[in-house]
Scaffold this motif. Structure first.
Motif, mmCIF file in Angstrom:
data_model
loop_
_atom_site.group_PDB
_atom_site.id
_atom_site.type_symbol
_atom_site.label_atom_id
_atom_site.label_comp_id
_atom_site.label_asym_id
_atom_site.label_seq_id
_atom_site.Cartn_x
_atom_site.Cartn_y
_atom_site.Cartn_z
ATOM 1 N N GLU A 57 0.797 -0.845 -0.155
ATOM 2 C CA GLU A 57 0.097 0.029 0.019
ATOM 3 C C GLU A 57 0.911 1.278 0.102
ATOM 4 O OE1 GLU A 57 -3.701 0.185 2.893
ATOM 5 O OE2 GLU A 57 -2.476 1.956 3.607
ATOM 6 N N ARG A 59 1.256 5.274 0.775
ATOM 7 C CA ARG A 59 0.834 6.120 1.616
ATOM 8 C C ARG A 59 1.258 7.558 0.959
ATOM 9 N NH1 ARG A 59 0.276 3.136 7.635
ATOM 10 N NH2 ARG A 59 -1.033 1.484 6.678
ATOM 11 N N TRP A 92 -8.040 3.536 -4.288
ATOM 12 C CA TRP A 92 -7.440 4.660 -3.586
ATOM 13 C C TRP A 92 -8.561 4.892 -2.535
ATOM 14 C CZ3 TRP A 92 -6.648 8.987 -7.796
ATOM 15 C CH2 TRP A 92 -8.015 9.242 -8.430
ATOM 16 N N TRP A 180 -12.302 3.323 0.739
ATOM 17 C CA TRP A 180 -11.734 2.922 -0.437
ATOM 18 C C TRP A 180 -12.651 2.973 -1.732
ATOM 19 C CZ3 TRP A 180 -6.448 2.046 -0.788
ATOM 20 C CH2 TRP A 180 -5.819 1.826 0.456
ATOM 21 N N THR A 221 -4.141 13.069 3.856
ATOM 22 C CA THR A 221 -3.803 11.699 3.599
ATOM 23 C C THR A 221 -4.304 11.028 2.931
ATOM 24 O OG1 THR A 221 -2.855 11.566 5.949
ATOM 25 C CG2 THR A 221 -2.939 9.673 5.159
ATOM 26 N N ARG A 223 -4.280 7.144 0.024
ATOM 27 C CA ARG A 223 -3.397 5.959 -0.143
ATOM 28 C C ARG A 223 -3.942 5.172 -1.319
ATOM 29 N NH1 ARG A 223 -5.266 2.866 5.529
ATOM 30 N NH2 ARG A 223 -6.674 4.475 5.927
ATOM 31 N N LYS A 225 -3.527 1.347 -3.636
ATOM 32 C CA LYS A 225 -2.923 -0.031 -3.716
ATOM 33 C C LYS A 225 -3.530 -0.536 -4.774
ATOM 34 C CE LYS A 225 -6.805 -1.884 -0.507
ATOM 35 N NZ LYS A 225 -6.853 -2.337 0.907
#
Length: 234
Positions: A57, A59, A92, A180, A221, A223, A225
């Motif tokens: 993942e 970040r 994401w 997500w 923030t 993320r 993956k």
């Protein structure tokens, strides 16, 4: 991200990047190891922080900052079978308030996360990104998938910093955060919509992820993956 008249970046970071061949049949995972990526920062701006966990993942922590996390790619030259089309997919999420900005305006184009694809090489190009990367690529075309901004989802706009760059709004500031989201894009269709004749684009040379909150002075923030390119039946 603000406009800068003079950009000086040490491009030797990219020279150490690990090339990754793109197989025509098997999925090509793009996040991989941290050693395959390099941070490209913007002078006089606090850099966004990037990290890749053991689970794969990525970040992205933006704190009134901007930077790019870049990986070099290398297309193989084998002929692709007829009836298939490249697709790019990822998951994401954004955790925090997404400030609505106009992504077509220089100095006001903040967004919590974006995925950039760079194609081909044109050393004569004069653009912000050309200056940012120095004499080393990318210098050709760029397609950016973005979460953020006030424009409607699905909009295609000119990249204000890249002469031959287009931005596709995948999700905007109205999307709910803290969960997500899965995306799958027909890359060939998106390239045709953005640039028309795709024969001039050349091969995929770089992929980058960015976080950009310096203009609005905000913190965020995000993320990513399961970022990969696959070949799908048309």
């Amino acid at each position: 991200m603000r406009n800068h008249s003079s950009i000086i970046i040490a491009t030797n970071l990219l020279l150490c990047s690990v090339a990754s061949p793109l197989n025509a049949t098997a999925p090509q995972p793009l996040i991989g190891q941290s050693a395959q990526w390099r941070v490209i920062s913007v002078p006089n701006r606090k850099p966004t922080k990037f990290a890749i966990t053991r689970s794969g993942e990525m970040r992205v922590r933006s704190d009134m900052s901007v930077a790019f996390f870049v990986r070099r790619m290398q297309h193989d030259q084998e002929e692709k079978p007829q009836g298939v089309s490249p697709a790019i997919s990822w998951r994401w999420r954004v955790d925090g308030t997404v400030t609505p900005t106009d992504l077509a305006a220089r100095g006001g184009d903040d967004r919590p996360i974006a995925i950039h694809l760079f194609f081909g090489q044109q050393p004569q190009q004069n653009s912000f990104f050309a200056k940012l990367f120095g004499t080393f690529p990318p210098h050709g075309h760029a397609l950016t998938y973005v979460w953020g901004g006030k424009r409607p989802i699905g909009s295609i706009i000119d990249n204000p910093y890249f002469d031959k760059g287009k931005i596709i709004i995948v999700r905007n500031a109205k999307d709910k955060v803290g969960r997500w989201r899965s995306e799958t894009r027909n890359l060939a269709d998106d390239l045709r919509r953005a640039f028309g004749d795709t024969r001039k684009l050349g091969s995929l040379t770089y992929i980058a992820v960015s976080g950009d909150t310096d203009d609005t002075g905000s913190r965020n923030t995000a993320r990513v993956k399961k970022l990969q390119i696959t070949q799908r039946q048309q």
